[in-house]
Every structure is written in structure tokens, then in C-alpha cells.
Design a protein around this motif. Structure first.
Motif, PDB file in Angstrom:
ATOM      1  N   GLY A  19       0.800  -1.216   0.000  1.00 26.49           N
ATOM      2  CA  GLY A  19       0.000   0.000   0.000  1.00 26.49           C
ATOM      3  C   GLY A  19       0.834   1.268   0.000  1.00 26.49           C
ATOM      4  N   ASN A  20       2.104   1.167  -0.211  1.00 27.25           N
ATOM      5  CA  ASN A  20       2.993   2.330  -0.233  1.00 27.25           C
ATOM      6  C   ASN A  20       3.096   2.830  -1.688  1.00 27.25           C
ATOM      7  N   GLN A  21       2.061   3.520  -2.133  1.00 30.40           N
ATOM      8  CA  GLN A  21       1.948   3.955  -3.530  1.00 30.40           C
ATOM      9  C   GLN A  21       2.985   5.009  -3.921  1.00 30.40           C
ATOM     10  N   GLU A  22       3.306   5.908  -3.003  1.00 28.86           N
ATOM     11  CA  GLU A  22       4.243   6.984  -3.317  1.00 28.86           C
ATOM     12  C   GLU A  22       5.641   6.441  -3.612  1.00 28.86           C
ATOM     13  N   LEU A  52       9.179   5.369 -11.655  1.00 26.99           N
ATOM     14  CA  LEU A  52       9.800   6.446 -12.426  1.00 26.99           C
ATOM     15  C   LEU A  52      11.255   6.110 -12.738  1.00 26.99           C
ATOM     16  N   LYS A  53      11.978   5.554 -11.778  1.00 28.66           N
ATOM     17  CA  LYS A  53      13.356   5.124 -12.014  1.00 28.66           C
ATOM     18  C   LYS A  53      13.390   4.036 -13.082  1.00 28.66           C
ATOM     19  N   LEU A  54      12.403   3.142 -13.025  1.00 34.27           N
ATOM     20  CA  LEU A  54      12.323   2.063 -14.002  1.00 34.27           C
ATOM     21  C   LEU A  54      12.056   2.608 -15.409  1.00 34.27           C
ATOM     22  N   SER A  55      11.266   3.660 -15.494  1.00 34.76           N
ATOM     23  CA  SER A  55      10.987   4.257 -16.811  1.00 34.76           C
ATOM     24  C   SER A  55      12.231   4.936 -17.380  1.00 34.76           C
ATOM     25  N   GLU A  56      13.138   5.388 -16.509  1.00 33.27           N
ATOM     26  CA  GLU A  56      14.397   5.981 -16.975  1.00 33.27           C
ATOM     27  C   GLU A  56      15.238   4.957 -17.738  1.00 33.27           C
ATOM     28  N   VAL A  57      15.147   3.687 -17.309  1.00 33.46           N
ATOM     29  CA  VAL A  57      15.889   2.633 -17.993  1.00 33.46           C
ATOM     30  C   VAL A  57      15.412   2.528 -19.432  1.00 33.46           C
ATOM     31  N   THR A  58      14.109   2.537 -19.643  1.00 41.32           N
ATOM     32  CA  THR A  58      13.540   2.456 -20.989  1.00 41.32           C
ATOM     33  C   THR A  58      13.927   3.676 -21.812  1.00 41.32           C
ATOM     34  N   ARG A 102       7.795   6.381  -7.253  1.00 37.26           N
ATOM     35  CA  ARG A 102       9.166   6.854  -7.478  1.00 37.26           C
ATOM     36  C   ARG A 102      10.037   5.755  -8.086  1.00 37.26           C
ATOM     37  N   GLN A 103       9.825   4.549  -7.614  1.00 38.82           N
ATOM     38  CA  GLN A 103      10.601   3.431  -8.147  1.00 38.82           C
ATOM     39  C   GLN A 103      10.184   3.133  -9.588  1.00 38.82           C
TER      40      GLN A 103
END
Length: 186
Positions: A100-103, A110-116, A107-108
Motif C-alpha cells: 500500500g505504499n503507492q508513493e 519512475l526510475k524504471l521508466s528511466e531505464v527504458t 518513485r521506483q
């Protein structure tokens, strides 16, 4: 000082920029024709200039390729590092979503999207590098053809000059022989 009259007879002045453009165009064409005449009289200088231009062009291409290659290597290192963290991020994202820790999961993610994004940038950078390499090779081939053409023209010109010199010497020899006595002329 240059005036143009329209059909009604009114007086319109050309703008100063138009006049300046015309004067500059005149001097540019005058300079261009002078350079062309110099090139015709000294083809070896033209060949030397082409060789120098090719050398400078190759140097610029190589500098650009080196800078681009450095950027590609940096992206490769960055993507490799991020790919190693990718599996860990996916695990953390799943754990945070279920907890339930959506925030933190956002953020994680978002970091994963940086890889793409970095993978896409790496692919585009590698394609650009390949295109730059092909452009350099094409430019070098074109310049080499131009140099070879100039060299052939210079050689042709030298052959024509030598032939003309030989013809002149041959004609002067017959004139000298004929001028020696009337018996030789007959």
C-alpha cells in the motif's frame, strides 16, 4: 540613389538593404570570377586546396565521431548499470504496491521508466553514430573522386602543353633548316 517608377509615375525608392545586397552580390561574383581564373591558370594550387579541404573535413568528421562515441559509451555504461537494478526495482515496486505504499512505488516506477528512456536514447545514438560514419565515408569518397578528376585534368593539361612544346620545337627546326639555304628548301 536608385529609384524605381511604377506605372502611375510615382517615385519609389529601393530599400537600402536591397541596394546593399545587389552591391555585395556584384562584388561576390567579381571575386568568384577572379578565383575561377586563378584556378584555371594554376590547377596544381586547386588540387592542393582540395587535398587540404579533404584533410580538414576528415578531421572535423573524426572529432564529431569521437565526441559522439564518448556519449554512446556513457549511455552504454548507464544502461548496463540500470539493467542490473531493473529486476530489483520490479521486486521493490511489487512489494510496495502490495504493502500500500503507492508513493514509494511511484518513485521506483519512475526510475524504471528511466531505464527504458535511456535504452531508446542509446539506440538512437548508435544509429546516429552509424549514419555519421556512413556520411564521412561518402564525403571522403566524393572528395577523392574530385581530387582524382583534378589530377587527371592536370595530367591531361601537362600532356597537351608538352605536345604543344614539341610541335613548336619541330616547327622551328624545319624553319631553321629551310632558312639555311635554298638547296635545302628544294
Amino acid at each position: 540613389f536608385i529609384a524605381v517608377y511604377n506605372r502611375q509615375g510615382t517615385h519609389n525608392q529601393l530599400s537600402y538593404t536591397t541596394m546593399i545586397k545587389r552591391v555585395l552580390h556584384f562584388f561576390k561574383s567579381l571575386f568568384g570570377s577572379a578565383v575561377t581564373e586563378l584556378e584555371k591558370t594554376n590547377p596544381d594550387a586547386l588540387l592542393g586546396a582540395e587535398k587540404e579541404n579533404l584533410r580538414k573535413q576528415i578531421q572535423r568528421y573524426n572529432q564529431g565521431l569521437a565526441a559522439h562515441a564518448a556519449m554512446v559509451e556513457k549511455l552504454i555504461t548507464q544502461v548496463n548499470s540500470q539493467e542490473q537494478q531493473e529486476a530489483q526495482l520490479l521486486t521493490k515496486i511489487k512489494a510496495n504496491v502490495t504493502a500500500g505504499n503507492q508513493e514509494l512505488a511511484g518513485r521506483q516506477a519512475l526510475k524504471l521508466s528511466e531505464v527504458t528512456t535511456n535504452r531508446d536514447q542509446l539506440e538512437a545514438a548508435e544509429n546516429t553514430y552509424q549514419e555519421m560514419s556512413r556520411n564521412r565515408e561518402a564525403s571522403v569518397k566524393e572528395a577523392q573522386k574530385k581530387i582524382e578528376t583534378l589530377q587527371a585534368k592536370i595530367n591531361e593539361l601537362k600532356v597537351k602543353e608538352a605536345t604543344a612544346d614539341l610541335s613548336e620545337m619541330a616547327s622551328s627546326m624545319t624553319a631553321d633548316i629551310g632558312g639555311a639555304s635554298e638547296t635545302m628548301n628544294r
